[in-house]
Scaffold this active site. Structure first.
Site, PDB file in Angstrom:
ATOM      1  CD  GLU A 325      -2.712  -1.282  -0.082  1.00 24.72           C
ATOM      2  OE1 GLU A 325      -2.855  -0.300  -0.842  1.00 24.72           O
ATOM      3  OE2 GLU A 325      -3.145  -2.408  -0.361  1.00 24.72           O
ATOM      4  CG  HIS A 417      -5.915  -5.852  -8.168  1.00 22.68           C
ATOM      5  ND1 HIS A 417      -7.007  -5.064  -8.427  1.00 22.68           N
ATOM      6  CD2 HIS A 417      -5.296  -5.292  -7.109  1.00 22.68           C
ATOM      7  CE1 HIS A 417      -7.047  -4.068  -7.563  1.00 22.68           C
ATOM      8  NE2 HIS A 417      -6.021  -4.185  -6.754  1.00 22.68           N
TER       9      HIS A 417
END
Length: 515
Positions: A325, A417
């Site tokens: 992140e 993703h």
């Protein structure tokens, strides 16, 4: 500050990381000169302006100055450019913009019409007022277009839409999410990392989860409790009990991940915080209710972690997810890879790659390093025992049932993703090679798409090559072909144009079908 170089103008941000102030100023002015003298190479029009966003100065005197572009005062989406030079002599420029811009900046579509078009895509359940601004859209191979950039968000989604501003009917040109997610779950006197040391701050009555030595990064309660929004505090500086029963366990895990990620970027890449400005980010934990995700938000300069659904997944605060992140933040403050298409896949891959390197850097005995992403958060996994569930498997991406091992021309149409799989596979082969290897008890033997046998160059070199490509050569619209060129250039810079490392980069891309 304005420089008398034709139509080029320069507006310096107050803080640009990397070099000393004098070096930054001189490098920016030299780069402006290069833009003026090499207009064709940088697709410079007479109405372009350039805002310096970052400066890197190598030990050999090479300078790399990153600019955001404007056209007649409007931001240019996809117009960013990095100017490369050495000892004052222009070398080349990295950019994705296909042509010089030449267009009217008077829209025929009203802003409210653009908002309606974006709202049709997003839905009516958005929070606050929509944000809109007039921009020039220069992403992709076609001619630049005048457009409205519209942002809509709520608790679950944060979307940007690009709407054609000179069209008979509202037409969406592009869209992307501003919540760059790990697309899965994670769990933590921590859940996953055992007993660790964390940085805290002394306050009246005890301590708080604020790391004063790492940019004053801190961790707050994001649950729906009466303490929501408050920084976590404790009386004895002992945090959590290793289980979900104590909310401080998850808070401490996230806080630990932030510290390790900070140390990794500082000690391996010389980067002082996510934005390279010495400022720490903050964590929001226990977000939502059975929220099975985690995300970075550049607007708040923060990470948000859900607690998982409690059945399949637990809290999404594992170390590789934390590193993932915060690496989105690094990407945002450097290349700014747009979160859709091939650039979006490279954005996700960058976070997987550097998040995994954070895990290897920590070398935690409770969460041993490997090339699986987020395996800690799956409640049924038994450490060291195959099979393991994970969000992604870098050594063989197809194991998740959706990610490709090899490049295909339609990869830009996939969810980012999954399209990230090719770059993840490339990186694994570059670092580790195709031979048999085992990490965390899991066979990591990696196939190649061309049947080649590759010897890895090691993580130490591979991570430096990827980071340099990201911060020096990637632009917001870099695709897989451009990533190959960028990483070879980075390897040439670090190890020499005929080096084993540069040849290994080329071979690893070929082995995943990127030529």
């Amino acid at each position: 500050m304005k420089l008398k170089h034709g139509a080029l103008s320069l507006a310096l941000f107050a803080a640009i990381g990397g070099a000393h102030a004098a070096d930054r100023g001189g490098a920016v002015e030299r780069a402006i000169d290069h833009l003026r003298e090499h207009r064709a190479a940088a697709r410079v029009s007479m109405r372009d302006g350039f805002i310096a966003r970052d400066v890197l100065v190598d030990v050999d005197g090479s300078e790399h100055v990153r600019f955001d572009r404007t056209y007649a005062g409007l931001p240019v989406i996809g117009g960013d450019v990095v100017v490369h030079s050495r000892h004052g002599r222009y070398r080349d420029a990295s950019l994705g913009q296909a042509e010089r811009i030449d267009l009217s900046i008077t829209p025929t579509l009203r802003a409210d019409e653009a908002i309606v078009a974006a709202g049709t895509e997003f839905g009516s359940d958005f929070a606050g007022l929509p944000e809109q601004r007039l921009v020039v859209y220069a992403r992709g191979k076609g001619r630049a277009q005048l457009a409205w950039q519209v942002r809509l968000h709520n608790a679950q989604a944060d979307m940007t839409y690009i709407v054609a501003a000179n069209a008979r009917a509202a037409r969406i040109l592009d869209r992307w999410s501003n919540l760059e997610t790990a697309a899965a779950t994670g769990s933590a006197r921590t859940l996953y990392s055992g007993t660790v040391s964390i940085g805290t701050n002394t306050v009246t009555g005890g301590y708080e989860l604020r790391d004063v030595l790492r940019g004053k990064s801190y961790t707050i309660d994001a649950s729906n409790s009466r303490t929501s929004g408050r920084i976590y505090k404790d009386t004895d500086n002992t945090w959590g009990d290793g289980t979900n029963a104590d909310p401080l366990t998850v808070a401490a895990e996230a806080h630990y991940g932030t510290a390790v990620t900070w140390d990794y970027y500082l000690n391996i890449h010389g980067r002082h915080g996510i934005a390279n400005d010495g400022r720490g980010a903050y964590n929001r934990v226990h977000y939502g209710r059975t929220y099975s995700n985690a995300f970075w938000n550049d607007g708040c300069f923060c990470m948000t972690y859900g607690d998982g659904d409690g059945v399949v997944t637990g809290p999404l605060v594992s170390l590789d997810i934390a590193g993932h992140e915060m690496s989105h933040g690094v990407t945002s403050r450097s290349a700014g890879l747009i979160y859709s298409g091939e650039s979006g896949g490279l954005n996700e891959a960058t976070s997987d790659i550097l998040g995994t390197m954070v895990e290897f850097y920590a070398n935690n005995t409770r969460d041993t390093p490997d090339y699986l992403i987020g395996e800690q958060i799956f409640k049924d996994n038994v450490a060291g025992s195959p099979p393991q569930r994970a969000l992604r498997m870098m050594y063989k991406p197809s194991l998740d049932g959706r990610s490709p091992n090899c490049y295909v021309s339609t990869i830009g149409n996939m969810d980012v993703h999954y399209s990230s799989g090719v770059a993840n596979h490339f990186y694994y082969l570059l670092a580790e090679g195709s031979g048999k290897k085992t990490y965390s008890g899991i066979d990591h033997t990696s196939p190649t798409c061309n049947g080649a046998t590759l010897a890895g160059i090691g993580r130490s070199k591979a991570q430096r090559i990827w980071y340099r490509a990201l911060t020096v050569y990637f632009t917001s619209t870099t695709n897989y072909a451009a990533a190959r060129v960028a990483t070879i250039s980075a390897a040439n810079d670090l190890y020499g144009a005929t080096s084993t490392e540069a040849k290994a980069v080329a071979a690893a891309w070929t082995a995943v079908g990127v030529k």
